[in-house]
Scaffold this motif. Structure first.
Motif, short mmCIF file in Angstrom:
data_model
loop_
_atom_site.label_atom_id
_atom_site.label_comp_id
_atom_site.label_asym_id
_atom_site.label_seq_id
_atom_site.Cartn_x
_atom_site.Cartn_y
_atom_site.Cartn_z
N ALA A 32 0.84 -1.21 0.00
CA ALA A 32 0.00 0.00 0.00
C ALA A 32 0.86 1.25 0.00
O ALA A 32 0.61 2.20 -0.76
CB ALA A 32 -0.94 0.00 1.21
N ASN A 33 1.89 1.28 0.82
CA ASN A 33 2.73 2.46 0.92
C ASN A 33 3.57 2.68 -0.33
O ASN A 33 3.77 3.81 -0.76
CB ASN A 33 3.60 2.39 2.17
N VAL A 34 4.05 1.63 -0.94
CA VAL A 34 4.85 1.76 -2.17
C VAL A 34 3.94 2.20 -3.33
O VAL A 34 4.30 3.11 -4.09
CB VAL A 34 5.59 0.44 -2.49
N LEU A 35 2.78 1.57 -3.46
CA LEU A 35 1.84 2.00 -4.51
C LEU A 35 1.41 3.45 -4.31
O LEU A 35 1.34 4.23 -5.27
CB LEU A 35 0.60 1.09 -4.52
N ALA A 84 14.60 -4.60 8.87
CA ALA A 84 14.49 -4.96 7.45
C ALA A 84 13.22 -4.35 6.84
O ALA A 84 13.24 -3.88 5.69
CB ALA A 84 14.48 -6.48 7.28
N ASN A 85 12.12 -4.35 7.59
CA ASN A 85 10.88 -3.76 7.10
C ASN A 85 11.02 -2.25 6.89
O ASN A 85 10.54 -1.71 5.90
CB ASN A 85 9.73 -4.06 8.07
N THR A 89 10.71 -0.59 3.28
CA THR A 89 9.66 0.41 3.07
C THR A 89 10.25 1.71 2.53
O THR A 89 9.73 2.28 1.57
CB THR A 89 8.90 0.67 4.39
N TYR A 90 11.33 2.18 3.12
CA TYR A 90 11.92 3.43 2.66
C TYR A 90 12.57 3.27 1.29
O TYR A 90 12.39 4.12 0.40
CB TYR A 90 12.91 3.99 3.69
N ALA A 95 12.06 4.64 -4.26
CA ALA A 95 12.21 4.18 -5.65
C ALA A 95 10.90 4.34 -6.41
O ALA A 95 10.88 4.79 -7.56
CB ALA A 95 12.68 2.72 -5.68
N ALA A 96 9.79 4.00 -5.76
CA ALA A 96 8.47 4.14 -6.40
C ALA A 96 8.16 5.61 -6.67
O ALA A 96 7.64 5.97 -7.73
CB ALA A 96 7.38 3.51 -5.53
#
Length: 108
Positions: A32-35, A84-85, A89-90, A95-96
């Protein structure tokens, strides 16, 4: 404008719920956060209407993405998986967003 934000918030929260049922837990939150990062960055280059920006950015995407769930799930993963999460996430979020800006600029 408040009605557009409210409608976007309703749709974003509903989409987040559906994504969370399809991909539960930290992976769903990451997705959700990357999208959301991609679509927000893309909208910067593509969306010209201030009303549509309020609908998308302030309404839909702010309800679709979620920092609080990210924080709670990350804490529950323990130190190693939590770190790692955060890194994933960052890294994937930036990148997205970068990709969204590139795509948005090419469309205009």
């Amino acid at each position: 404008v408040p009605v557009l934000v409210a409608l976007g918030g309703f749709l974003g929260a509903t989409a987040r719920y559906l994504l969370g049922t399809a991909v539960p837990g930290p992976r769903g939150t990451l997705l959700a956060n990357v999208l959301g990062s991609f679509v927000l960055a893309l909208s910067i280059g593509v969306v010209r209407s201030s009303r549509l920006r309020f609908f998308l950015a302030t309404g839909l995407l702010s309800s679709f993405t979620t920092y609080s769930t990210f924080a709670v799930e990350t804490t529950s993963l323990g130190p190693a998986l939590g770190a790692a999460n955060v890194a994933a996430t960052y890294a994937l979020g930036f990148a997205a967003a970068f990709l969204g800006l590139l795509v948005g600029r090419r469309w205009t």
